[in-house]
Design an enzyme around this catalytic site. Structure first.
Site, mmCIF file in Angstrom:
data_model
loop_
_atom_site.group_PDB
_atom_site.id
_atom_site.type_symbol
_atom_site.label_atom_id
_atom_site.label_comp_id
_atom_site.label_asym_id
_atom_site.label_seq_id
_atom_site.Cartn_x
_atom_site.Cartn_y
_atom_site.Cartn_z
ATOM 1 N N ILE A 1 -6.362 8.016 2.179
ATOM 2 C CA ILE A 1 -6.609 7.206 0.987
ATOM 3 C C ILE A 1 -5.463 6.206 0.836
ATOM 4 C CG2 ILE A 1 -6.967 7.208 -1.515
ATOM 5 C CD1 ILE A 1 -9.187 8.680 0.141
ATOM 6 N N GLU A 2 -5.804 4.938 0.817
ATOM 7 C CA GLU A 2 -4.834 3.875 0.643
ATOM 8 C C GLU A 2 -5.014 3.290 -0.761
ATOM 9 O OE1 GLU A 2 -3.696 -0.390 2.831
ATOM 10 O OE2 GLU A 2 -5.277 0.886 3.644
ATOM 11 N N ILE A 3 -3.928 3.214 -1.518
ATOM 12 C CA ILE A 3 -3.919 2.614 -2.837
ATOM 13 C C ILE A 3 -3.097 1.342 -2.714
ATOM 14 C CG2 ILE A 3 -3.246 2.892 -5.253
ATOM 15 C CD1 ILE A 3 -3.378 5.986 -4.705
ATOM 16 N N SER B 1 0.790 -1.232 0.000
ATOM 17 C CA SER B 1 0.000 0.000 0.000
ATOM 18 C C SER B 1 0.818 1.274 0.000
ATOM 19 C CB SER B 1 -0.888 0.032 1.250
ATOM 20 O OG SER B 1 -1.733 -1.082 1.305
#
Length: 134
Positions: free
Chosen positions: A127-129, A116
């Site tokens: 916001i985690e991608i 992440s």
């Protein structure tokens, strides 16, 4: 009698300070698309679409009913999955001047290990991608 079961998340709601600023961020930085719709009450609403999900946007100054008990900007922590390598995301975010708060770091997602990156949206939501680790 068995307990009823849920099958999927259809949408969630973000309460935001400025809908246009939020739309600009999520469409440009995260590749979502905007949808304007009119529910049964005739109001004009804005949503962000990605995959088979959407995020409905409520203005903080006048959130739509029904709403959370204490709606407010910057109170969410969201994780989005991607098939794009995180190195590509790092370059994409850097080109837009969006700082990465943390990552890449290993985490545990709903279906197993993920890698992440963490950023913040204009309201300060985390916001985690993430990409699945196979």
């Amino acid at each position: 009698m068995t307990t009823p079961r849920l099958t999927a998340l259809d949408h969630l709601v973000l309460t935001v300070t400025d809908i246009d600023t939020t739309v600009d961020f999520y469409t440009d930085a995260l590749g979502m698309r905007i949808e304007v719709f009119h529910p049964a009450d005739g109001s004009r609403r804005t949503a962000l679409i990605f995959g088979h999900q959407k995020i409905n946007l409520h203005p903080a100054a006048a959130p739509f009913d029904p709403k959370a008990a204490q709606p407010g900007p910057g109170t969410a922590d969201l994780c989005f999955l991607t098939e794009t390598p995180l190195t590509d995301w790092q370059a994409h975010l850097a080109a837009r001047g969006i700082p990465i708060e943390e990552g890449p770091v290993r985490r545990t997602g709903a279906n197993g290990p993920i890698l992440s990156l963490y950023i913040r949206d204009p309201d300060g939501n985390l916001i985690e991608i993430a990409t699945p680790i196979i």
